[in-house]
Design a protein around this motif. Structure first.
Motif, PDB file in Angstrom:
ATOM      1  N   ARG A 148       0.844  -1.197   0.000  1.00 26.85           N
ATOM      2  CA  ARG A 148       0.000   0.000   0.000  1.00 26.85           C
ATOM      3  C   ARG A 148       0.879   1.247   0.000  1.00 26.85           C
ATOM      4  O   ARG A 148       1.824   1.355   0.797  1.00 26.85           O
ATOM      5  CB  ARG A 148      -0.919   0.021   1.220  1.00 26.85           C
ATOM      6  CG  ARG A 148      -1.808   1.278   1.301  1.00 26.85           C
ATOM      7  CD  ARG A 148      -2.806   1.163   2.441  1.00 26.85           C
ATOM      8  NE  ARG A 148      -2.144   0.906   3.710  1.00 26.85           N
ATOM      9  CZ  ARG A 148      -2.615   0.079   4.651  1.00 26.85           C
ATOM     10  NH1 ARG A 148      -3.748  -0.587   4.453  1.00 26.85           N
ATOM     11  NH2 ARG A 148      -1.954  -0.099   5.778  1.00 26.85           N
ATOM     12  N   THR A 180      -6.582  -5.299  -6.782  1.00 25.37           N
ATOM     13  CA  THR A 180      -6.339  -3.910  -6.421  1.00 25.37           C
ATOM     14  C   THR A 180      -7.446  -3.387  -5.516  1.00 25.37           C
ATOM     15  O   THR A 180      -8.496  -4.022  -5.350  1.00 25.37           O
ATOM     16  CB  THR A 180      -6.274  -3.015  -7.671  1.00 25.37           C
ATOM     17  OG1 THR A 180      -7.600  -2.902  -8.237  1.00 25.37           O
ATOM     18  CG2 THR A 180      -5.323  -3.586  -8.717  1.00 25.37           C
ATOM     19  N   ASP A 181      -7.226  -2.216  -4.949  1.00 24.67           N
ATOM     20  CA  ASP A 181      -8.307  -1.524  -4.271  1.00 24.67           C
ATOM     21  C   ASP A 181      -9.369  -1.127  -5.295  1.00 24.67           C
ATOM     22  O   ASP A 181      -9.133  -1.151  -6.509  1.00 24.67           O
ATOM     23  CB  ASP A 181      -7.777  -0.290  -3.540  1.00 24.67           C
ATOM     24  CG  ASP A 181      -7.178   0.719  -4.493  1.00 24.67           C
ATOM     25  OD1 ASP A 181      -7.916   1.565  -5.026  1.00 24.67           O
ATOM     26  OD2 ASP A 181      -5.958   0.647  -4.732  1.00 24.67           O
ATOM     27  N   ARG A 192      -2.759   4.120 -12.635  1.00 28.72           N
ATOM     28  CA  ARG A 192      -1.820   3.401 -11.799  1.00 28.72           C
ATOM     29  C   ARG A 192      -0.999   2.479 -12.692  1.00 28.72           C
ATOM     30  O   ARG A 192      -1.525   1.845 -13.616  1.00 28.72           O
ATOM     31  CB  ARG A 192      -2.505   2.622 -10.675  1.00 28.72           C
ATOM     32  CG  ARG A 192      -3.356   1.462 -11.101  1.00 28.72           C
ATOM     33  CD  ARG A 192      -4.059   0.807  -9.905  1.00 28.72           C
ATOM     34  NE  ARG A 192      -3.141   0.158  -8.979  1.00 28.72           N
ATOM     35  CZ  ARG A 192      -3.464  -0.188  -7.738  1.00 28.72           C
ATOM     36  NH1 ARG A 192      -4.687   0.059  -7.275  1.00 28.72           N
ATOM     37  NH2 ARG A 192      -2.599  -0.787  -6.951  1.00 28.72           N
ATOM     38  N   ILE A 194       1.233  -0.913 -13.127  1.00 28.81           N
ATOM     39  CA  ILE A 194       1.188  -2.215 -12.456  1.00 28.81           C
ATOM     40  C   ILE A 194       2.375  -3.114 -12.806  1.00 28.81           C
ATOM     41  O   ILE A 194       2.569  -4.142 -12.145  1.00 28.81           O
ATOM     42  CB  ILE A 194      -0.132  -2.959 -12.754  1.00 28.81           C
ATOM     43  CG1 ILE A 194      -0.337  -3.176 -14.254  1.00 28.81           C
ATOM     44  CG2 ILE A 194      -1.307  -2.192 -12.157  1.00 28.81           C
ATOM     45  CD1 ILE A 194      -1.556  -4.041 -14.578  1.00 28.81           C
ATOM     46  N   LEU A 249     -11.510  -3.928 -10.722  1.00 34.56           N
ATOM     47  CA  LEU A 249     -11.148  -3.248  -9.479  1.00 34.56           C
ATOM     48  C   LEU A 249     -11.780  -3.968  -8.300  1.00 34.56           C
ATOM     49  O   LEU A 249     -12.955  -4.316  -8.332  1.00 34.56           O
ATOM     50  CB  LEU A 249     -11.621  -1.787  -9.507  1.00 34.56           C
ATOM     51  CG  LEU A 249     -11.145  -0.944 -10.689  1.00 34.56           C
ATOM     52  CD1 LEU A 249     -11.812   0.421 -10.665  1.00 34.56           C
ATOM     53  CD2 LEU A 249      -9.628  -0.809 -10.686  1.00 34.56           C
ATOM     54  N   THR A 298       6.244  -6.331  -9.866  1.00 35.66           N
ATOM     55  CA  THR A 298       4.976  -5.700  -9.494  1.00 35.66           C
ATOM     56  C   THR A 298       5.271  -4.227  -9.239  1.00 35.66           C
ATOM     57  O   THR A 298       6.411  -3.846  -8.949  1.00 35.66           O
ATOM     58  CB  THR A 298       4.357  -6.323  -8.229  1.00 35.66           C
ATOM     59  OG1 THR A 298       5.216  -6.069  -7.107  1.00 35.66           O
ATOM     60  CG2 THR A 298       4.180  -7.816  -8.387  1.00 35.66           C
ATOM     61  N   VAL A 300       3.429  -0.464  -7.490  1.00 34.15           N
ATOM     62  CA  VAL A 300       2.347   0.261  -6.822  1.00 34.15           C
ATOM     63  C   VAL A 300       2.689   1.742  -6.940  1.00 34.15           C
ATOM     64  O   VAL A 300       3.491   2.273  -6.171  1.00 34.15           O
ATOM     65  CB  VAL A 300       2.202  -0.144  -5.335  1.00 34.15           C
ATOM     66  CG1 VAL A 300       0.912   0.443  -4.763  1.00 34.15           C
ATOM     67  CG2 VAL A 300       2.214  -1.653  -5.167  1.00 34.15           C
ATOM     68  N   MET A 307      -3.418   3.785  -2.327  1.00 31.27           N
ATOM     69  CA  MET A 307      -3.458   2.803  -3.403  1.00 31.27           C
ATOM     70  C   MET A 307      -2.859   1.508  -2.870  1.00 31.27           C
ATOM     71  O   MET A 307      -1.787   1.536  -2.269  1.00 31.27           O
ATOM     72  CB  MET A 307      -2.649   3.330  -4.596  1.00 31.27           C
ATOM     73  CG  MET A 307      -2.450   2.357  -5.719  1.00 31.27           C
ATOM     74  SD  MET A 307      -1.414   3.084  -7.017  1.00 31.27           S
ATOM     75  CE  MET A 307      -2.462   4.435  -7.546  1.00 31.27           C
ATOM     76  N   TYR A 308      -3.558   0.385  -3.055  1.00 32.98           N
ATOM     77  CA  TYR A 308      -3.021  -0.857  -2.511  1.00 32.98           C
ATOM     78  C   TYR A 308      -3.413  -2.042  -3.379  1.00 32.98           C
ATOM     79  O   TYR A 308      -4.293  -1.947  -4.259  1.00 32.98           O
ATOM     80  CB  TYR A 308      -3.462  -1.069  -1.062  1.00 32.98           C
ATOM     81  CG  TYR A 308      -4.954  -1.008  -0.803  1.00 32.98           C
ATOM     82  CD1 TYR A 308      -5.724  -2.157  -0.838  1.00 32.98           C
ATOM     83  CD2 TYR A 308      -5.582   0.198  -0.499  1.00 32.98           C
ATOM     84  CE1 TYR A 308      -7.081  -2.118  -0.581  1.00 32.98           C
ATOM     85  CE2 TYR A 308      -6.942   0.259  -0.235  1.00 32.98           C
ATOM     86  CZ  TYR A 308      -7.694  -0.910  -0.281  1.00 32.98           C
ATOM     87  OH  TYR A 308      -9.044  -0.858  -0.036  1.00 32.98           O
ATOM     88  N   GLN A 309      -2.748  -3.179  -3.123  1.00 35.93           N
ATOM     89  CA  GLN A 309      -3.003  -4.382  -3.906  1.00 35.93           C
ATOM     90  C   GLN A 309      -2.464  -5.610  -3.190  1.00 35.93           C
ATOM     91  O   GLN A 309      -1.609  -5.518  -2.300  1.00 35.93           O
ATOM     92  CB  GLN A 309      -2.351  -4.279  -5.286  1.00 35.93           C
ATOM     93  CG  GLN A 309      -0.823  -4.266  -5.257  1.00 35.93           C
ATOM     94  CD  GLN A 309      -0.206  -3.983  -6.620  1.00 35.93           C
ATOM     95  OE1 GLN A 309      -0.762  -3.230  -7.414  1.00 35.93           O
ATOM     96  NE2 GLN A 309       0.937  -4.586  -6.883  1.00 35.93           N
TER      97      GLN A 309
END
Length: 322
Positions: A148, A180-181, A192, A194, A249, A298, A300, A307-309
């Motif tokens: 995040r 993702t969020d 974003r 990725i 999403l 990856t 972010v 922003m998070y994943q």
């Protein structure tokens, strides 16, 4: 009179477009905002996004059996505390038997080990990384990499970097599941990044190359996926967008990247999501024969925070697996 008005309008449109491109590029470390366009018009900025429509659907080379280079679902591994601006995933995956970090393409160099690069993280406050057990893409409990970015300091981002690569790949295939969020790519002109890679001289912004994948919305709020090759954030060589397949999403999806390395027109790049082709490019995957430097396995990073994943089930092959 109509002809005069048209001739007057065209330079103004070009000037406005150039100002928009300059305003988007704040970044000299990572990716920039995707070039914003009105997807309901025929206007394209800097590149022709239809470059691949008449090309073949796969590289025109005989198929060969691919070898698995790395595979991990993060089971049994450890995430270190912050060390300078890195955190490291270490240990053996107890399900796959592969060790972190990935040692592909000659990257096993202790002087620059691979790991999560916490860039401009405000002494740790702006970025959170963790190995987190959640319900995964197949409905079972699984260990994932959670990341995040809480707020932006200056191009704040948290890529997992495979560093110090010594060999250019002939082919490379990377896949993983991610979630993702639900809100960071909502609204007008949001984006974003990725995934990406960079060559050794990319920082010169003239002699190197970067490939990067985006999730984004345009100036009308319409969403799209994008795969791009460029020599700097403001100078795409090629760009492929997909406005037909909706962004995913807040749900798990599988992403796949396939690269055939070349400085000529026999190169190839593609991106798939849940088995659907987002876009493909036939042509260069580097620039000026510049060598691959590192891969952001990856990423972010974007324009809207927090922003998070979550990421799970990473695979790296030297070609497309059967």
């Amino acid at each position: 009179m109509k002809l005069l008005q048209q001739l007057t309008y065209i330079p103004l449109l070009i000037l406005a477009t150039l100002l928009l491109v300059v305003a988007c590029g704040k970044d000299d470390i990572g990716p920039s905002t995707p070039v914003a366009t009105d997807t309901d018009t025929d206007v394209e900025v800097d590149v022709d996004s239809d470059v691949d429509q008449d090309g073949p659907t796969e590289p025109n080379t005989p198929p060969t059996e691919a070898d698995l280079l790395f595979k991990s679902g993060f089971e049994g591994v450890t995430l270190t505390e912050r060390q300078y601006d890195y955190q490291y995933i270490i240990g053996k995956d107890t399900e796959t038997g592969y060790y972190w970090p990935p040692t592909i393409l000659g990257s096993a160099n202790a002087s620059e080990p691979s790991g999560i690069h916490n860039i401009n993280d405000d002494n740790g406050a702006a970025i959170d990384n963790a190995l987190e057990v959640v319900t995964g893409p197949h409905g079972n409990e699984t260990t994932t990499l959670f990341q995040r970015v809480n707020y932006d300091v200056q191009v704040t981002q948290a890529p997992y970097q495979i560093n110090d690569i010594k060999e250019n790949p002939d082919e490379l295939y990377i896949s993983y599941w991610m979630k993702t969020d639900a809100s960071s790519v909502q609204g007008i002109d949001k984006w974003r990044a990725i995934w990406e890679y960079k060559t050794e001289n990319y920082a010169s912004y003239s002699n190197g190359f970067r490939m990067i994948a985006f999730m984004a919305t345009d100036i009308r709020g319409n969403s799209y996926w994008m795969l791009q090759g460029d020599t700097s954030p403001q100078n795409p060589i090629w760009q492929v967008r997909n406005t037909e397949i909706p962004l995913i999403l807040g749900e798990w999806f599988k992403v796949e990247y396939h690269i055939k390395w070349s400085n000529e027109q026999d190169g190839y790049a593609s991106m798939k999501v849940n088995g659907q082709l987002i876009g493909e490019h036939h042509g260069v995957t580097t620039h000026n024969n510049d060598n691959l430097d590192f891969i952001m396995l990856t990423q972010v990073y974007g324009s809207n925070y927090p922003m998070y994943q979550w990421v799970d089930d990473v695979e790296i092959w030297d070609g497309v697996p059967e």
